[in-house]
Write an enzyme that holds these catalytic residues in place. Sequence first.
Site, mmCIF file in Angstrom:
data_model
loop_
_atom_site.group_PDB
_atom_site.id
_atom_site.type_symbol
_atom_site.label_atom_id
_atom_site.label_comp_id
_atom_site.label_asym_id
_atom_site.label_seq_id
_atom_site.Cartn_x
_atom_site.Cartn_y
_atom_site.Cartn_z
ATOM 1 N N PRO A 2 -31.917 13.440 48.992
ATOM 2 C CA PRO A 2 -31.593 12.130 49.567
ATOM 3 C C PRO A 2 -30.892 11.222 48.553
ATOM 4 C CG PRO A 2 -33.890 12.717 49.982
ATOM 5 C CD PRO A 2 -33.348 13.693 48.987
ATOM 6 N N LYS A 59 -32.121 4.292 45.656
ATOM 7 C CA LYS A 59 -32.710 5.354 46.475
ATOM 8 C C LYS A 59 -34.111 4.989 46.960
ATOM 9 C CE LYS A 59 -30.265 8.884 43.798
ATOM 10 N NZ LYS A 59 -30.465 10.118 43.013
ATOM 11 N N ARG A 248 -27.035 18.393 36.120
ATOM 12 C CA ARG A 248 -26.814 18.760 37.518
ATOM 13 C C ARG A 248 -25.545 19.588 37.637
ATOM 14 N NH1 ARG A 248 -29.345 15.705 41.219
ATOM 15 N NH2 ARG A 248 -28.914 17.543 42.465
#
Length: 264
Positions: A2, A59, A248
């Site tokens: 998300p 977030k 990442r």
Amino acid sequence: MPELADVEGFRQVLADHADGRRIERVNVADAGVLRGVTARQLGRDLRGRILGRPWRYGKWVVAPTDGPVILFHFGMTGSLRWAGGHEPPARYDRVVFVTDAGDLRYADMRKLAGITLANDPADASRVLRGLGPDALSVSAAELGRLLGRHRGAIKAVLIDQHVIAGLGNLLADEILWRARIHPRRPARSLNAGEQHALYRALRRVLTDSVRARRVPPRSSWLTGVRDQREARCPRCRTLLCRGRIGGRTSVWCPRCQALAAAGA
Ligand SMILES: [Zn+2]
């Protein structure tokens, strides 16, 4: 995972269904998602409370009540949904807020993040204190200033929540691809034109993603092709590159996002 757009969708779920509803009880199926609060406390402090207008920061979704404030974070696999009828529980439903109109269900497979309870709005602000400005409201000038302060790779800087809040892996790669900036460029090496291109790409990608409540996997977007084998750039058909940046997996087009174009 998300990111801002998905989380904005979760906020919308709350706003559409739970705003003004009374919490009758809280069922905690797995206390592993609770942060700094026990299941007993959560139930005791929220019973009978009326949910107010939710908001999002980065977030996080912040859900005030007429008492404490609930803060939701979604980690890698979290979600929030509304069940109005007698929908059976799903496998990873960890916490269910039973209201007078239906259930608000927080699910999370991996339990990397979770639910925090703040005493009041000021206490909630303290939880969010270390975050940078929200990506949806950052101005072009502010973005330029923030980037100018960081020598790290632009990709790593964009997903650092302490610099800008809300961007994750997919959004950052999509924005950089659209702005034609190599993800390994030092953030502060961007010239004024590149900063402007980055800001425009950020606005465009966020606007479209928020509307779709996720980063839309369109074939004309990097996100639409990045998981394919031998993925090619939707713009120039060059084979995409892949590498780890800021911990990442990043994807970029070696032709559209040439590192050699660095102005540093
Ligand atoms: Zn390309």
